[in-house]
Design an enzyme around this catalytic site. Structure first.
Site, PDB file in Angstrom:
ATOM      1  N   GLY A  12       1.967 -25.936  18.617  1.00  0.00           N
ATOM      2  CA  GLY A  12       3.214 -25.166  18.463  1.00  0.00           C
ATOM      3  C   GLY A  12       4.068 -25.060  19.703  1.00  0.00           C
ATOM      4  CB  ILE A  19       5.214 -17.645  21.198  1.00  0.00           C
ATOM      5  CG1 ILE A  19       6.465 -16.756  21.067  1.00  0.00           C
ATOM      6  CG2 ILE A  19       3.947 -16.809  21.220  1.00  0.00           C
ATOM      7  CD1 ILE A  19       6.535 -15.944  19.790  1.00  0.00           C
ATOM      8  CG  ASP A  64       4.197 -33.118  10.275  1.00  0.00           C
ATOM      9  OD1 ASP A  64       3.866 -32.065   9.690  1.00  0.00           O
ATOM     10  OD2 ASP A  64       5.237 -33.749  10.015  1.00  0.00           O
ATOM     11  CB  ALA A  95      11.356 -20.937   6.260  1.00  0.00           C
ATOM     12  CE1 TYR A 155      11.058 -13.902  10.790  1.00  0.00           C
ATOM     13  CE2 TYR A 155       9.437 -12.920   9.315  1.00  0.00           C
ATOM     14  CZ  TYR A 155       9.742 -13.712  10.408  1.00  0.00           C
ATOM     15  OH  TYR A 155       8.737 -14.312  11.111  1.00  0.00           O
ATOM     16  CE  LYS A 162       5.581 -15.744  11.063  1.00  0.00           C
ATOM     17  NZ  LYS A 162       4.837 -16.908  11.607  1.00  0.00           N
ATOM     18  CB  THR A 193      11.525 -19.372  20.417  1.00  0.00           C
ATOM     19  OG1 THR A 193      11.501 -18.903  19.063  1.00  0.00           O
ATOM     20  CG2 THR A 193      10.699 -18.456  21.293  1.00  0.00           C
ATOM     21  CB  ALA A 195      10.888 -20.923  15.493  1.00  0.00           C
TER      22      ALA A 195
HETATM   23  P1  NAD Z   1       9.071 -22.502  18.615  1.00  0.00           P
HETATM   24  O1  NAD Z   1      10.193 -23.180  17.905  1.00  0.00           O
HETATM   25  O2  NAD Z   1       8.992 -22.650  20.066  1.00  0.00           O
HETATM   26  O3  NAD Z   1       7.675 -22.900  17.958  1.00  0.00           O
HETATM   27  C1  NAD Z   1       7.529 -23.252  16.599  1.00  0.00           C
HETATM   28  C2  NAD Z   1       6.674 -24.497  16.574  1.00  0.00           C
HETATM   29  O4  NAD Z   1       6.337 -24.864  15.230  1.00  0.00           O
HETATM   30  C3  NAD Z   1       7.379 -25.709  17.204  1.00  0.00           C
HETATM   31  O5  NAD Z   1       6.612 -26.190  18.272  1.00  0.00           O
HETATM   32  C4  NAD Z   1       7.417 -26.713  16.077  1.00  0.00           C
HETATM   33  O6  NAD Z   1       7.272 -28.043  16.520  1.00  0.00           O
HETATM   34  C5  NAD Z   1       6.218 -26.265  15.248  1.00  0.00           C
HETATM   35  N1  NAD Z   1       6.213 -26.827  13.904  1.00  0.00           N
HETATM   36  C6  NAD Z   1       7.128 -26.675  12.909  1.00  0.00           C
HETATM   37  N2  NAD Z   1       6.776 -27.419  11.843  1.00  0.00           N
HETATM   38  C7  NAD Z   1       5.597 -28.025  12.158  1.00  0.00           C
HETATM   39  C8  NAD Z   1       4.749 -28.931  11.482  1.00  0.00           C
HETATM   40  N3  NAD Z   1       5.006 -29.395  10.262  1.00  0.00           N
HETATM   41  N4  NAD Z   1       3.611 -29.362  12.118  1.00  0.00           N
HETATM   42  C9  NAD Z   1       3.340 -28.956  13.375  1.00  0.00           C
HETATM   43  N5  NAD Z   1       4.117 -28.106  14.081  1.00  0.00           N
HETATM   44  C10 NAD Z   1       5.241 -27.662  13.467  1.00  0.00           C
HETATM   45  O7  NAD Z   1       9.221 -20.945  18.219  1.00  0.00           O
HETATM   46  P2  NAD Z   1       8.248 -19.686  18.458  1.00  0.00           P
HETATM   47  O8  NAD Z   1       9.120 -18.508  18.289  1.00  0.00           O
HETATM   48  O9  NAD Z   1       7.452 -19.849  19.689  1.00  0.00           O
HETATM   49  O10 NAD Z   1       7.311 -19.743  17.171  1.00  0.00           O
HETATM   50  C11 NAD Z   1       5.899 -19.759  17.232  1.00  0.00           C
HETATM   51  C12 NAD Z   1       5.305 -18.808  16.218  1.00  0.00           C
HETATM   52  O11 NAD Z   1       5.615 -17.478  16.600  1.00  0.00           O
HETATM   53  C13 NAD Z   1       5.830 -18.979  14.794  1.00  0.00           C
HETATM   54  O12 NAD Z   1       4.765 -18.772  13.881  1.00  0.00           O
HETATM   55  C14 NAD Z   1       6.826 -17.842  14.677  1.00  0.00           C
HETATM   56  O13 NAD Z   1       7.053 -17.442  13.346  1.00  0.00           O
HETATM   57  C15 NAD Z   1       6.084 -16.780  15.462  1.00  0.00           C
HETATM   58  N6  NAD Z   1       6.879 -15.629  15.898  1.00  0.00           N
HETATM   59  C16 NAD Z   1       8.048 -15.811  16.587  1.00  0.00           C
HETATM   60  C17 NAD Z   1       8.782 -14.703  16.971  1.00  0.00           C
HETATM   61  C18 NAD Z   1      10.086 -14.869  17.707  1.00  0.00           C
HETATM   62  O14 NAD Z   1      10.895 -13.933  17.696  1.00  0.00           O
HETATM   63  N7  NAD Z   1      10.331 -15.986  18.367  1.00  0.00           N
HETATM   64  C19 NAD Z   1       8.323 -13.394  16.694  1.00  0.00           C
HETATM   65  C20 NAD Z   1       7.125 -13.247  16.010  1.00  0.00           C
HETATM   66  C21 NAD Z   1       6.405 -14.371  15.610  1.00  0.00           C
END
Ligand code: NAD
Length: 275
Positions: A12, A19, A64, A95, A155, A162, A193, A195
Site C-alpha cells: 500500500g 500511511i 495487485d 472505490a 465517504y 470499512k 494522501t 487515496a
Molecule cells: P494511498 O493512496 O497512499 O494508499 C492506498 C494504496 O492502495 C496505494 O498504494 C494503492 O496503490 C493501493 N491499491 C489500490 N488498489 C490496489 C490494488 N488493486 N492492489 C494493490 N494495491 C492497491 O492512501 P492512504 O490514505 O495511505 O491509504 C491507505 C489506507 O489507509 C487505505 O485503506 C485507506 O482507506 C486508509 N485510511 C486513509 C485515511 C486518510 O485520510 N488518508 C484515513 C483512514 C484510513
C-alpha cells in the site's frame, strides 16, 4: 529495537505520503527487515528509491490484490527471500469515483463489488495465502476509518467497505488466533494522501476534524506509523481483533463544542477558535 529480528511485508505504499510508508518507516527504525509491494508498472519506478530508503531495495515486488496469481507470486518471493515472515501491513483501499460522492443509493453493483474486492476481500485472501509462511506470534494490520462506523459525508461506498473490513478483522482475529497470529486495525483520522484525494470535499473533512477533536489538530503518518509499529510488535502480544483509533480522539466526541458570543448566542467552534 522493538522490531529487531522481525521480517514483514508492507502493501500500500504509493509515495512518501502514504500511511503505509509511515508504518514501514517506524518498523524499519525499530530494526524490522522489510519487503514492499507496488500496484503496477506505473508505481514501480516511483517505489525504487523508497525501497532503498526503507533498506529493502532487493525486495520490491508487484502485487495487485485483484489478481490472485500476484498474491501467490508474492508469497513465493517472500519465502525465497525471507523463509518465513512475522507481519503483514495491508494499507489498501479502492472505490470507483461514483461511490465517493452524491447519493449513496445510486451506487452501481459493479462499483460496490470492486470496492469490496479491493478494500475488504484482499485482507482475507492475503491472510489465508500468507498463513503458511507466517511465524506464530506474528501480526497483521489493516487501516480503517470512522466512516465505517458512523455516517460521514461523501465517504459513502468506502464507509460500507470499512464496516465490512472492521468486521473481517474480528472474524480473522478469532480464526488466526489458533495459529498464534494477531489481526488488528488502526482507524486513522483524515490525512491528505493520494487515496484521500478521491473523496468529495476532503479538505473540509480535515478542517472539521482539526476543529472538533480533543487534540484540536489533525494527525500525521508518523503518528499512525508509531501506533502501527506497536500493534505489529510484541508490545501488543495480547491485543487482537482491535480497532484502534489514531484520530486525535475525534471518535469520542458526541457533539461539536459550542462557543457563546457576547450576546450569549451559541455557534460551533471553527477554524482554530478556542473552545
Ligand atoms: P494511498 O493512496 O497512499 O494508499 C492506498 C494504496 O492502495 C496505494 O498504494 C494503492 O496503490 C493501493 N491499491 C489500490 N488498489 C490496489 C490494488 N488493486 N492492489 C494493490 N494495491 C492497491 O492512501 P492512504 O490514505 O495511505 O491509504 C491507505 C489506507 O489507509 C487505505 O485503506 C485507506 O482507506 C486508509 N485510511 C486513509 C485515511 C486518510 O485520510 N488518508 C484515513 C483512514 C484510513
Amino acid at each position: 529495537m522493538l522490531m529487531k529480528g522481525k521480517r514483514g511485508v508492507v502493501l500500500g505504499i504509493a509515495n512518501k505520503k502514504s500511511i503505509a510508508y509511515g508504518i514501514a518507516k517506524a518498523c524499519q527504525e525499530q530494526g524490522a527487515e522489510l519487503a514492499i509491494t507496488y500496484l503496477n508498472e506505473r508505481f514501480e519506478k516511483k517505489l525504487a528509491p523508497i525501497a532503498e530508503d526503507l533498506g529493502c531495495a532487493g525486495r520490491l515486488y508487484p502485487c495487485d490484490v485483484s489478481k490472485p496469481e500476484e498474491i501467490l507470486a508474492l508469497r513465493e518471493a517472500l519465502e525465497r527471500d525471507f523463509g518465513r515472515i512475522d507481519f503483514i501491513v495491508h494499507s489498501i483501499a479502492f472505490a470507483p469515483k461514483e461511490g465517493l460522492s452524491g447519493r449513496f443509493s445510486d451506487v452501481s453493483k459493479e462499483a460496490f463489488n470492486v470496492a469490496m474486492e479491493i478494500s475488504v476481500y484482499s485482507l482475507v485472501e492475503l491472510s489465508r495465502e500468507m498463513l503458511p509462511i507466517m511465524n506464530a506470534g506474528g501480526a497483521i494490520l489493516t487501516l480503517s476509518y470512522y466512516g465505517g462506523v458512523k455516517y460521514i459525508p461523501n465517504y459513502n461506498l468506502m464507509g460500507v467497505a470499512k464496516a465490512a473490513l472492521e468486521s473481517s478483522v474480528k472474524y480473522l482475529a478469532e480464526d488466526l488466533g489458533r495459529d498464534g497470529i494477531r489481526v488488528n486495525a488502526i482507524s486513522a483520522g483524515p490525512i491528505k494522501t493520494l487515496a484521500a484525494a478521491g473523496i468529495g470535499d476532503f479538505s473540509f473533512m480535515l478542517k472539521w476534524n482539526a476543529a472538533h477533536s480533543p487534540l484540536r489538530r489533525n494527525i500525521t503518518i508518523e503518528e499512525v506509523g508509531n501506533s502501527g509499529m506497536y500493534l505489529l510488535s510484541d508490545l501488543s502480544s495480547a491485543v487482537t481483533g482491535e480497532i484502534h483509533y489514531v484520530d486525535g480522539g475525534y471518535n469520542i466526541m458526541g457533539m461539536p463544542a459550542v462557543i457563546f458570543d457576547k450576546e450569549g448566542k451559541p455557534h460551533i467552534a471553527w477554524n482554530g477558535e478556542d473552545r
